[in-house]
Design a protein around this motif. Sequence first.
Motif, mmCIF file in Angstrom:
data_model
loop_
_atom_site.group_PDB
_atom_site.id
_atom_site.type_symbol
_atom_site.label_atom_id
_atom_site.label_comp_id
_atom_site.label_asym_id
_atom_site.label_seq_id
_atom_site.Cartn_x
_atom_site.Cartn_y
_atom_site.Cartn_z
ATOM 1 N N LEU A 233 18.230 -6.122 -47.508
ATOM 2 C CA LEU A 233 16.909 -6.027 -46.913
ATOM 3 C C LEU A 233 16.637 -4.595 -46.474
ATOM 4 O O LEU A 233 17.552 -3.838 -46.143
ATOM 5 C CB LEU A 233 16.788 -6.962 -45.699
ATOM 6 C CG LEU A 233 17.093 -8.448 -45.936
ATOM 7 C CD1 LEU A 233 17.025 -9.202 -44.619
ATOM 8 C CD2 LEU A 233 16.118 -9.043 -46.937
ATOM 9 N N THR A 234 15.357 -4.259 -46.452
ATOM 10 C CA THR A 234 14.966 -2.990 -45.873
ATOM 11 C C THR A 234 15.009 -3.091 -44.353
ATOM 12 O O THR A 234 15.201 -4.179 -43.791
ATOM 13 C CB THR A 234 13.551 -2.614 -46.331
ATOM 14 O OG1 THR A 234 12.631 -3.609 -45.852
ATOM 15 C CG2 THR A 234 13.485 -2.537 -47.855
ATOM 16 N N ALA A 235 14.826 -1.949 -43.683
ATOM 17 C CA ALA A 235 14.878 -1.947 -42.217
ATOM 18 C C ALA A 235 13.776 -2.822 -41.637
ATOM 19 O O ALA A 235 13.993 -3.561 -40.668
ATOM 20 C CB ALA A 235 14.769 -0.518 -41.698
ATOM 21 N N TRP A 236 12.581 -2.777 -42.216
ATOM 22 C CA TRP A 236 11.473 -3.592 -41.719
ATOM 23 C C TRP A 236 11.740 -5.075 -41.957
ATOM 24 O O TRP A 236 11.491 -5.909 -41.076
ATOM 25 C CB TRP A 236 10.180 -3.157 -42.402
ATOM 26 C CG TRP A 236 9.007 -4.030 -42.091
ATOM 27 C CD1 TRP A 236 8.415 -4.938 -42.912
ATOM 28 C CD2 TRP A 236 8.306 -4.113 -40.842
ATOM 29 N NE1 TRP A 236 7.386 -5.576 -42.275
ATOM 30 C CE2 TRP A 236 7.284 -5.085 -40.998
ATOM 31 C CE3 TRP A 236 8.428 -3.453 -39.618
ATOM 32 C CZ2 TRP A 236 6.408 -5.398 -39.970
ATOM 33 C CZ3 TRP A 236 7.544 -3.774 -38.604
ATOM 34 C CH2 TRP A 236 6.553 -4.733 -38.779
ATOM 35 N N GLN A 237 12.242 -5.429 -43.146
ATOM 36 C CA GLN A 237 12.532 -6.833 -43.432
ATOM 37 C C GLN A 237 13.647 -7.368 -42.536
ATOM 38 O O GLN A 237 13.588 -8.520 -42.090
ATOM 39 C CB GLN A 237 12.923 -6.975 -44.906
ATOM 40 C CG GLN A 237 11.785 -6.758 -45.881
ATOM 41 C CD GLN A 237 12.250 -6.779 -47.328
ATOM 42 O OE1 GLN A 237 13.432 -6.561 -47.606
ATOM 43 N NE2 GLN A 237 11.326 -7.027 -48.250
ATOM 44 N N GLU A 238 14.638 -6.537 -42.275
ATOM 45 C CA GLU A 238 15.713 -6.971 -41.386
ATOM 46 C C GLU A 238 15.203 -7.203 -39.973
ATOM 47 O O GLU A 238 15.594 -8.165 -39.303
ATOM 48 C CB GLU A 238 16.822 -5.925 -41.377
ATOM 49 C CG GLU A 238 18.024 -6.328 -40.528
ATOM 50 C CD GLU A 238 19.088 -5.265 -40.499
ATOM 51 O OE1 GLU A 238 20.069 -5.438 -39.741
ATOM 52 O OE2 GLU A 238 18.952 -4.262 -41.222
ATOM 53 N N MET A 239 14.303 -6.338 -39.493
ATOM 54 C CA MET A 239 13.749 -6.506 -38.150
ATOM 55 C C MET A 239 12.927 -7.789 -38.051
ATOM 56 O O MET A 239 13.016 -8.532 -37.069
ATOM 57 C CB MET A 239 12.891 -5.298 -37.791
ATOM 58 C CG MET A 239 12.362 -5.320 -36.369
ATOM 59 S SD MET A 239 11.439 -3.836 -35.953
ATOM 60 C CE MET A 239 10.050 -3.973 -37.078
#
Length: 381
Positions: A233-239
């Motif tokens: 996941l990207t950082a935004w998706q992980e958040m």
Amino acid sequence: MWPFLLKRLLLAIPALWALATAVFLLSRMLPGTFASERLLQNNAPGYYSKGTEADKQAAYTLYMKRTGLDLPLFYLSVAPANGLPAAQNKLPAESSQIQDRQRSFAYLTPSVSWHGSQNQYHQWLVGALHGNLGESYRTSRPVTESLLEAIGNTFWLLLISMVLTFALALELSIQMIRKKGKWLRRALLPFLFITDSVPSFVLALLLLVFLANPDFLQLFPVYGMGYYTPDQLTAWQEMVQRAYYMALPMLCLVLFNLPYLTNQVYASLHTAMQADFARTARAKGLGESAVVRGHALRNALLPIITIVSDFIPALVTGTFIVETIFAVPGIGRMLIEAVLSRDYPVLTGIVLLIAAFRIVAFVMADIAYAWADPRIRQQTQ
């Protein structure tokens, strides 16, 4: 401010060391060990449950030597007095030695043995000073590595719930203290009283039933953090993923801690509004909002800081309970597993981390006192 902060930190270090020492020694003095439960018991899970007694004893001896548990616990050990052996049927020389001990009362004195640096506590303390808290008995992984993996979820859960709880308590107290807030007090205070009487685990179960149940509203997942790896996941998706899974635990913590904090902040603001400076500000023609936010709130900060400094350790405890119920892989869940499996290095590391967090909270409270009231800072300089 910096000398004041340095002074507080220097006072906190001995307290942290004393607490860590007490936890380490007490954990080692508890009856039963991980090795005895997993290697020597006949019904223990694992490979050695079907081995012979000699194999079990050999594995136990090797494990104790590998983990350093065969060493003495502390720098010195005290053996209780064994009393005086009978002088009958002894050789004349032995009978004479026994009579000498009788005259000197040496048999009543316990024997003290000095072990030097070859002991469990010394090795643990030297490792802790270098950032090494040992290895887990259960997983054989470094305790520091396990704590760093688990602390992320606990940190965000604790930080966000604490900020939300304090912001809501402060704003609700300000609105209730105003003259236009009578309807809010009548509606909110009974709700806070009822919520405050519900235990945290019951509140968590109610939220699961009503907000994570297909029979009612399945808005949030029931437990865990999802089946994914951060590399996918990207950082935004992980958040977003973390927020989705942690929304219900955060809501549980906020609802559980909001009544107490709101009542205390409201009482502090109410006392400040009855003071002379508040009446003087109103007599000068200031609006109610300016009096509350500009005068009463600043003077009510000292009791509010005291409340928050006592509130943070309680919030940490509540976070551990919520993590266990919602199966969030954090410090709380790791603590429960360490207690059940007698994993004392992990248990000591978690308690040390909690103690450090609590001491930091008290140091921050002292700093906030000095910021809120310059007179306190001048007295400590």
